[in-house]
Structure formats: structure tokens, C-alpha cells
Design an enzyme around this catalytic site. Structure first.
Site, PDB file in Angstrom:
ATOM      1  N   GLY A  12       0.780  -1.244   0.000  1.00  0.00           N
ATOM      2  CA  GLY A  12       0.000   0.000   0.000  1.00  0.00           C
ATOM      3  C   GLY A  12       0.805   1.285   0.000  1.00  0.00           C
ATOM      4  O   GLY A  12       0.290   2.337   0.380  1.00  0.00           O
ATOM      5  N   SER A  13       2.060   1.240  -0.465  1.00  0.00           N
ATOM      6  CA  SER A  13       2.820   2.504  -0.472  1.00  0.00           C
ATOM      7  C   SER A  13       2.265   3.470  -1.522  1.00  0.00           C
ATOM      8  O   SER A  13       2.283   4.687  -1.322  1.00  0.00           O
ATOM      9  CB  SER A  13       4.314   2.249  -0.681  1.00  0.00           C
ATOM     10  OG  SER A  13       4.581   1.754  -1.974  1.00  0.00           O
ATOM     11  N   ASN A  14       1.742   2.955  -2.626  1.00  0.00           N
ATOM     12  CA  ASN A  14       1.115   3.849  -3.615  1.00  0.00           C
ATOM     13  C   ASN A  14      -0.221   4.381  -3.099  1.00  0.00           C
ATOM     14  O   ASN A  14      -0.583   5.523  -3.383  1.00  0.00           O
ATOM     15  CB  ASN A  14       0.941   3.133  -4.957  1.00  0.00           C
ATOM     16  CG  ASN A  14       2.219   3.131  -5.766  1.00  0.00           C
ATOM     17  OD1 ASN A  14       2.636   4.155  -6.295  1.00  0.00           O
ATOM     18  ND2 ASN A  14       2.886   1.988  -5.827  1.00  0.00           N
ATOM     19  N   MET A  94      -3.122  -7.289  -7.484  1.00  0.00           N
ATOM     20  CA  MET A  94      -2.424  -8.390  -8.140  1.00  0.00           C
ATOM     21  C   MET A  94      -3.358  -9.356  -8.863  1.00  0.00           C
ATOM     22  O   MET A  94      -3.070 -10.545  -8.967  1.00  0.00           O
ATOM     23  CB  MET A  94      -1.563  -9.139  -7.118  1.00  0.00           C
ATOM     24  CG  MET A  94      -0.533  -8.259  -6.431  1.00  0.00           C
ATOM     25  SD  MET A  94       0.478  -7.325  -7.598  1.00  0.00           S
ATOM     26  CE  MET A  94       1.498  -8.649  -8.225  1.00  0.00           C
ATOM     27  N   ARG A  95      -4.467  -8.830  -9.355  1.00  0.00           N
ATOM     28  CA  ARG A  95      -5.377  -9.700 -10.100  1.00  0.00           C
ATOM     29  C   ARG A  95      -5.659  -9.088 -11.476  1.00  0.00           C
ATOM     30  O   ARG A  95      -5.714  -7.864 -11.607  1.00  0.00           O
ATOM     31  CB  ARG A  95      -6.696  -9.872  -9.339  1.00  0.00           C
ATOM     32  CG  ARG A  95      -6.537 -10.490  -7.966  1.00  0.00           C
ATOM     33  CD  ARG A  95      -7.870 -10.850  -7.367  1.00  0.00           C
ATOM     34  NE  ARG A  95      -8.609 -11.772  -8.210  1.00  0.00           N
ATOM     35  CZ  ARG A  95      -8.381 -13.082  -8.286  1.00  0.00           C
ATOM     36  NH1 ARG A  95      -7.440 -13.634  -7.561  1.00  0.00           N
ATOM     37  NH2 ARG A  95      -9.094 -13.841  -9.082  1.00  0.00           N
ATOM     38  N   ASN A 116      -3.737   2.262 -13.983  1.00  0.00           N
ATOM     39  CA  ASN A 116      -2.854   1.318 -13.296  1.00  0.00           C
ATOM     40  C   ASN A 116      -1.426   1.843 -13.304  1.00  0.00           C
ATOM     41  O   ASN A 116      -1.034   2.551 -14.232  1.00  0.00           O
ATOM     42  CB  ASN A 116      -2.894  -0.034 -14.046  1.00  0.00           C
ATOM     43  CG  ASN A 116      -1.996  -1.088 -13.413  1.00  0.00           C
ATOM     44  OD1 ASN A 116      -2.019  -1.290 -12.196  1.00  0.00           O
ATOM     45  ND2 ASN A 116      -1.191  -1.762 -14.226  1.00  0.00           N
ATOM     46  N   HIS A 118       2.452   0.416 -13.373  1.00  0.00           N
ATOM     47  CA  HIS A 118       3.199  -0.822 -13.628  1.00  0.00           C
ATOM     48  C   HIS A 118       4.698  -0.552 -13.462  1.00  0.00           C
ATOM     49  O   HIS A 118       5.210   0.445 -13.975  1.00  0.00           O
ATOM     50  CB  HIS A 118       2.903  -1.340 -15.045  1.00  0.00           C
ATOM     51  CG  HIS A 118       3.594  -2.638 -15.308  1.00  0.00           C
ATOM     52  ND1 HIS A 118       3.108  -3.844 -14.850  1.00  0.00           N
ATOM     53  CD2 HIS A 118       4.770  -2.906 -15.925  1.00  0.00           C
ATOM     54  CE1 HIS A 118       3.946  -4.808 -15.181  1.00  0.00           C
ATOM     55  NE2 HIS A 118       4.959  -4.262 -15.838  1.00  0.00           N
TER      56      HIS A 118
END
Ligand code: GRF
Length: 222
Positions: A12-14, A94-95, A116, A118
């Protein structure tokens, strides 16, 4: 103010960097929910601490494998339905999303309102562990990409990218440390113009190799 739901599976750092950008007035958005698929993920506590309702929605492994994704996403869509969410923000979720969920957030202009981050310079090193892939390939430069989500994994139109040298990195951890520092600035900065949809979106009509993961469309900041 744009109403967003953040999707995350782990650290959860983002999530933190987006939440901080909102709190300090740098990003005009409201996180109306945190969707997480992993019990015990640190991001759940982070959301609680920030006053964001965490919604833990786990995959039902009792179902046959081919029914799990659809059923899981049906519960996610049901949870989101009353929240009037404009954008989904994938921050370490992660899905892989199904076309059904992606198309539920498709705009009139044709792109999905799902963004997103990446950990690579897409289309290089799509898939899992972008920083590890870059280190193991011995590339000298890698980076982070913010993109809109499309049906094929890590393939949607690219909004922003930032590169950095990893020539002097001795392990994956040092690549990741450098990358995360960039992500934490790049993601909120990019959301600032993506969420209000202040960009031109241009589907391109050129022929790419059949197996190309590039979707043939461009997003450019106005
Ligand atoms: C980040 O490296 C992000 O680019 C990738 O997953 C990681 C999530 O980290 N998609 P965190 O949970 O935000 O700390």
C-alpha cells in the site's frame, strides 16, 4: 472532485502517496473505498488509518476455477454500485481484470476509466515483478508506467512514463527502492490530469503484428 476507488493487494505505499497528495491539496479526488483481495494486507490498516472504508473482497476458492474471477468481480461491482465511483485506481492490485469489469468503466470516448501503475517501461516487462525482470535481464535503464487498463494485461494506452538508470544496482531490492520513489511522485502527478480527463485520446489505425500487446491508441495530456 473525482470519486475514486483504489484497488490494492499488499503493502500500500502507492495508496499512501495518493492519499497524501489528496490530503495536501495536490490532487482533487476522494477515495471512497479501498478494495483489497488479501486478508492481512498492510494496505487495509493504512486505509482504516486514513478514514477510507476498506472492503476486503476475497476470491471464493470453493468455486470451480473457471467461475472464480467472474463471481469475485460480480461482488466487487455490487460493492461499488452504491458508491458513485468515477475512476478505479489500481495501485498494486495483483489480479487480472475481466473485460466485464473493464467495460463497466468505459467512457463515451472509448477508453476505460481504470488507471494502473506498472513497475517497468511498458511494453517491456509486462506481467509480474517488473523490477525483478529488468534486473535479471541486465538492462541498464528501466522505469515506471501509468496507463489506462485494457483487456490484455498491461496493454492499455500509456499516460506517463519515467525512466531511471539501474546500472549501479546490485540487487532487485535496490531497483525497487529507486522505482518506488519515482512511482510515489509519478502516480499522483499523472492522476492529476487523468482523473478530470484532461487528455486527448486518439485510437490509431495502423497495423501492428498480430501478437502485439500495444493497443494502438494514444493518450496525451492537454
Ligand atoms: C508497485 O511497484 C506497483 O508498480 C506494482 O505493485 C507495486 C505495489 O506496491 N503494480 P505498493 O503496494 O503500492 O507498495
Amino acid at each position: 472532485m473525482t470519486r475514486i476507488a483504489i484497488f490494492a493487494s499488499g503493502r500500500g505505499s502507492n495508496f499512501d502517496s495518493i492519499q497524501t497528495a489528496i490530503q495536501t491539496g495536490k490532487l482533487d479526488a476522494q477515495i471512497v473505498a479501498l478494495i483489497c483481495d488479501q486478508p492481512g494486507a498492510p494496505v487495509l490498516e493504512k486505509a482504516r488509518g486514513a478514514g477510507v472504508p476498506p472492503l476486503l473482497i476475497e476470491v471464493n476458492r470453493a468455486l470451480p476455477a473457471n467461475e472464480r474471477r467472474g463471481e469475485h468481480e460480480a461482488r466487487i461491482l455490487a460493492a461499488l454500485a452504491p458508491l458513485d465511483v468515477r475512476f478505479l485506481v489500481m495501485a498494486g492490485y495483483m489480479r487480472v481484470l475481466t473485460p466485464r469489469l473493464i467495460d463497466a468503466f468505459r467512457s463515451e470516448r472509448g477508453y476505460s476509466r481504470i488507471v494502473n501503475i506498472h513497475p517497468s517501461l511498458l511494453p517491456s516487462f509486462a506481467g509480474l515483478s517488473g523490477y525483478a525482470q529488468a534486473f535479471e535481464h541486465g538492462v541498464k535503464v528501466t522505469g515506471a508506467t501509468v496507463h489506462l487498463v485494457e483487456h490484455e494485461v498491461d496493454s492499455g494506452p500509456i499516460c506517463a512514463q519515467e525512466s531511471f538508470s539501474i546500472e549501479d544496482c546490485v540487487d532487485v531490492a535496490s531497483v525497487e527502492k529507486r522505482g518506488l520513489a519515482i512511482e510515489h511522485r509519478l502516480f499522483p502527478e499523472t492522476l492529476k490530469w487523468v482523473l478530470p480527463e484532461q487528455f486527448s485520446y486518439r485510437p490509431l489505425n495502423f497495423s501492428l503484428p498480430k501478437d502485439s500487446t500495444i493497443r494502438g491508441s494514444r493518450v496525451c495530456k492537454n
